[in-house]
Design a protein around this motif. Structure first.
Motif, short mmCIF file in Angstrom:
data_model
loop_
_atom_site.label_atom_id
_atom_site.label_comp_id
_atom_site.label_asym_id
_atom_site.label_seq_id
_atom_site.Cartn_x
_atom_site.Cartn_y
_atom_site.Cartn_z
N SER A 10 0.86 -1.17 0.00
CA SER A 10 0.00 0.00 0.00
C SER A 10 0.90 1.23 0.00
CB SER A 10 -0.94 0.00 1.20
OG SER A 10 -0.21 0.08 2.40
N TRP A 17 -6.09 4.70 -2.74
CA TRP A 17 -5.78 3.70 -3.75
C TRP A 17 -6.04 2.29 -3.24
CZ3 TRP A 17 -0.33 5.57 -5.76
CH2 TRP A 17 -0.49 6.79 -6.43
N GLY A 20 -2.39 -2.84 -3.15
CA GLY A 20 -2.02 -3.11 -4.53
C GLY A 20 -1.20 -4.38 -4.64
N PHE A 34 -3.70 -1.47 -8.20
CA PHE A 34 -4.31 -1.09 -6.93
C PHE A 34 -5.79 -1.45 -6.91
CE2 PHE A 34 -0.48 1.46 -6.79
CZ PHE A 34 -0.12 1.38 -5.46
N ASP A 36 -8.31 0.32 -6.44
CA ASP A 36 -9.21 1.27 -7.08
C ASP A 36 -9.35 1.02 -8.58
OD1 ASP A 36 -6.77 2.21 -8.01
OD2 ASP A 36 -7.09 4.28 -7.40
N ARG A 40 -0.61 1.46 -11.70
CA ARG A 40 0.34 2.57 -11.61
C ARG A 40 1.76 2.05 -11.59
NH1 ARG A 40 -4.05 3.81 -8.32
NH2 ARG A 40 -4.97 5.85 -8.75
#
Length: 85
Positions: A10, A17, A20, A34, A36, A40
């Motif tokens: 995280s 977010w 992840g 992530f 969301d 990334r």
């Protein structure tokens, strides 16, 4: 912390977010999916902002996302031609 493919992390600065999952690691960055739904890339110089996360807190996005199309305007009806009299 060592960043390896498959671990859960995280971002300490952006809690929105969520957790992840590291999907790829190169010498220069890590690609992280992530919770969301956004993938990334985090530069290796910024690995210090990542912390271990609980794997149960990661919510993967579904492979197939249904697309709902909405019409902005209603469909026009065809005009019926009247015979000339």
């Amino acid at each position: 912390m060592t960043i390896k493919r498959g671990i859960f992390v995280s971002h300490t600065g952006v809690h929105e977010w969520g957790a992840g999952k590291v999907v790829a690691v190169t010498a220069f960055n890590a690609t992280i999916q992530f919770s969301d739904g956004i993938i990334r890339k985090i530069a290796s110089s910024h690995y210090t902002v990542l912390q271990p996360a609980d794997p149960a807190s990661f919510v993967p996005i579904p492979d197939i996302v249904p697309v709902v199309k909405l019409r902005a305007t209603p469909k026009r009806q065809k005009k019926i031609k009247q015979p000339a009299a």
